[in-house]
Design an enzyme around this catalytic site. Structure first.
Site, PDB file in Angstrom:
ATOM      1  N   TYR A  58       4.128 -10.738  14.600  1.00 56.46           N
ATOM      2  CA  TYR A  58       5.232 -10.699  13.625  1.00 56.46           C
ATOM      3  C   TYR A  58       5.512 -12.093  13.100  1.00 56.46           C
ATOM      4  CZ  TYR A  58       7.222  -6.041  13.223  1.00 56.46           C
ATOM      5  OH  TYR A  58       7.446  -4.747  12.883  1.00 56.46           O
ATOM      6  N   GLU A  60       8.044 -12.876  10.207  1.00 55.31           N
ATOM      7  CA  GLU A  60       9.029 -12.939   9.123  1.00 55.31           C
ATOM      8  C   GLU A  60       9.325 -14.386   8.741  1.00 55.31           C
ATOM      9  OE1 GLU A  60       9.160 -10.551  11.344  1.00 55.31           O
ATOM     10  OE2 GLU A  60      10.380  -8.851  10.668  1.00 55.31           O
ATOM     11  N   ASP A 203       0.856  -8.234 -15.019  1.00 58.96           N
ATOM     12  CA  ASP A 203       0.275  -7.461 -13.913  1.00 58.96           C
ATOM     13  C   ASP A 203      -1.228  -7.393 -14.167  1.00 58.96           C
ATOM     14  OD1 ASP A 203      -0.710  -5.512 -12.234  1.00 58.96           O
ATOM     15  OD2 ASP A 203       1.002  -4.173 -12.444  1.00 58.96           O
ATOM     16  N   THR A 229      -2.861  -6.992  -7.445  1.00 55.71           N
ATOM     17  CA  THR A 229      -3.323  -6.440  -6.188  1.00 55.71           C
ATOM     18  C   THR A 229      -4.616  -7.193  -5.851  1.00 55.71           C
ATOM     19  OG1 THR A 229      -4.420  -4.658  -7.390  1.00 55.71           O
ATOM     20  CG2 THR A 229      -2.279  -4.156  -6.421  1.00 55.71           C
ATOM     21  N   LYS A 232      -8.951  -4.649  -6.150  1.00 61.25           N
ATOM     22  CA  LYS A 232      -9.664  -4.012  -7.272  1.00 61.25           C
ATOM     23  C   LYS A 232     -10.839  -4.917  -7.656  1.00 61.25           C
ATOM     24  CE  LYS A 232      -5.659  -1.323  -8.816  1.00 61.25           C
ATOM     25  NZ  LYS A 232      -4.400  -1.859  -8.279  1.00 61.25           N
ATOM     26  N   ARG A 238      -6.755  -4.267   0.773  1.00 62.45           N
ATOM     27  CA  ARG A 238      -5.616  -3.655   0.067  1.00 62.45           C
ATOM     28  C   ARG A 238      -4.395  -4.511   0.315  1.00 62.45           C
ATOM     29  NH1 ARG A 238      -7.463   1.394  -1.616  1.00 62.45           N
ATOM     30  NH2 ARG A 238      -5.543   1.602  -2.784  1.00 62.45           N
TER      31      ARG A 238
HETATM   32  N1  DSN Z   1      -3.742   3.427  -8.440  1.00 61.22           N
HETATM   33  C1  DSN Z   1      -4.055   2.273  -9.269  1.00 61.22           C
HETATM   34  C2  DSN Z   1      -5.094   2.621 -10.289  1.00 61.22           C
HETATM   35  O1  DSN Z   1      -5.923   3.461 -10.021  1.00 61.22           O
HETATM   36  O2  DSN Z   1      -5.108   2.039 -11.366  1.00 61.22           O
HETATM   37  C3  DSN Z   1      -2.850   1.669  -9.866  1.00 61.22           C
HETATM   38  O3  DSN Z   1      -1.851   1.491  -8.921  1.00 61.22           O
END
Ligand code: DSN
Length: 421
Positions: A58, A60, A203, A229, A232, A238
């Protein structure tokens, strides 16, 4: 007290049922053509970092300012991830603790708006994201979400964005989304945000890997706050990161912790650090270029077979096929492709007359297949498979669908996953 020796028990021995499921998923991922635009394959190094004892801790707080002791190593891990993130994206500050994209975006609201304030984002059916103020999301229920869209040409209409921004005076403007095949004009958005006094939040989740690979413009210098994120096109675990200009660093950090989250997922932070190091290598720039080259080649092949593509093509990793003229909805098309070992998702298209759960579009992307090593030469085959499956689905010809599945598995056997499956 008896101290038991730590035992390294293989998952298969402890929980064969679950181990079998993981093996089945590995085989599925290895034998299929994964065209979901937001998915990828991580490297063995990223995968190894996620499964470590760092998850036992942990933490924090932030490096040097924690609420728990024993952070001698964890602080170094988080600092490494932060330094790599700021250096790679050319931003002053990085927060690497967000659990994923949705909480990271919520942190932006917490940082710059009060409940009931107006936010402007691309509307979900036009290609935005739930968390950009769409009504069924907390962001649209607790804030007043106003949506912009694309013109009939399928491209973001900055004149519409400007009119809405000046009329609605949002606190935050989001740019970026989940089904945008064209590059984002960050400078254009920044001008509009400055005119109406909003904070511009970019984003870049879908195309962060393309930004670091130099094949998509960078939001740095235009958007003072950037969210991505990490799993991708960036090809990490993730998770998510917030990057910002120095003036917003404290506000962003406070919004993530203690504003929204508790302890960071340190094993994920470590894997983010690994992915950022991989993304800084020359090989990654070649990967990013190949993702876009593949998407453009696939788009050309689909256009040549008579398919309508939103915006007429792509500049990125993503293609949005409008199936209206095929008389097959996006959902039956996606399901038929899945039966053929081609994994994609049904999606709304701009101005879609059909319902979101049964829309007209099919979203495909090249990040995962490019990680497997497929190149421009294979895109003709991929387009041909898509065409054969959609034609077969319309005719109720299941035999062709099964034949394509065999061909897909045969081809993919020549392109091992990065973890060797
Ligand atoms: N689920 C993602 C996507 O497929 O674009 C976005 O959060």
């Amino acid at each position: 007290m008896t101290i038991t020796q730590p035992t390294v028990t293989p998952l298969a021995a402890t929980d064969p049922e679950l181990a079998n499921l993981i093996t089945a998923e590995e085989q599925l991922q290895a034998s299929t053509l994964r065209l979901i635009a937001s998915e990828n394959y991580v490297s063995g190094a990223v995968l190894a970092a996620t499964g470590t004892v760092l998850q036992n801790k942990y933490s924090e707080g932030y490096p040097g300012r924690r609420y728990y002791e024993g952070q001698q190593v964890i602080d170094q891990v988080e600092r490494l991830a932060i330094t790599r993130a700021t250096s790679l994206f050319g931003m002053d500050h990085a927060n690497v603790q967000p659990y994923s994209g949705s909480p990271a975006n919520l942190a932006i609201y917490l940082a710059f708006a009060e409940p009931g304030d107006t936010v402007l984002g691309m509307s979900l059916p036009m290609g935005g994201h739930l968390t950009h103020g769409w009504n069924v999301s907390a962001t649209g229920r607790w804030f007043r979400g106003v949506g912009y869209g694309v013109g009939r040409d399928g491209r973001i209409d900055l004149d519409q964005v400007r009119s809405l921004a000046l009329a609605e005076r949002p606190k935050i403007i989001f740019c970026g989304g989940t089904a945008i095949p064209r590059i984002i004009d960050f400078a254009g958005f920044a001008e509009i945000a400055a005119e109406c006094g909003a904070v511009l939040a970019a984003d870049i989740s879908h195309f962060a890997g393309l930004v670091v690979g130099g094949v998509h413009p960078s939001p740095a210098g235009h958007a003072p706050v950037v969210m991505t994120t990490t799993h991708k096109t960036l090809r990490g675990p993730r998770g998510a990161m917030l990057l910002c200009d120095a003036e917003h660093a404290k506000t962003i950090d406070r919004a993530v912790f203690p504003g929204l989250q508790g302890g960071p997922h340190n094993h994920t932070t470590a894997a983010i650090a690994v992915a950022l190091q991989e993304a800084a290598q020359p090989d990654f720039a070649r990967y990013a270029r190949a993702v876009v080259d593949n998407a453009k080649a696939l788009a050309e092949q689909l256009l040549a077979r008579g398919y309508d593509l939103v915006s007429g093509g792509t500049d990125t990793h993503l293609i949005l096929i409008d199936l209206t003229n095929t008389e097959l909805g996006g959902k039956p098309a996606a399901k038929a492709l899945d039966r053929a070992g081609i994994v994609a998702n049904y999606n709304t298209v701009p101005f879609d007359p059909r319902k979101p759960f049964d829309p007209s579009g099919l979203r495909i992307g090249t990040p995962a297949i490019t990680s497997r090593g497929l190149g421009v030469a294979e895109m003709a085959t991929v387009a041909e498979w898509i065409d054969r499956v959609i034609t077969a689905a319309r005719a109720g010809d299941e035999e062709t669908i099964i034949a394509v599945r065999r061909e897909v598995a045969e081809l993919m056997a020549h392109f091992p996953t990065p973890t060797g499956d």
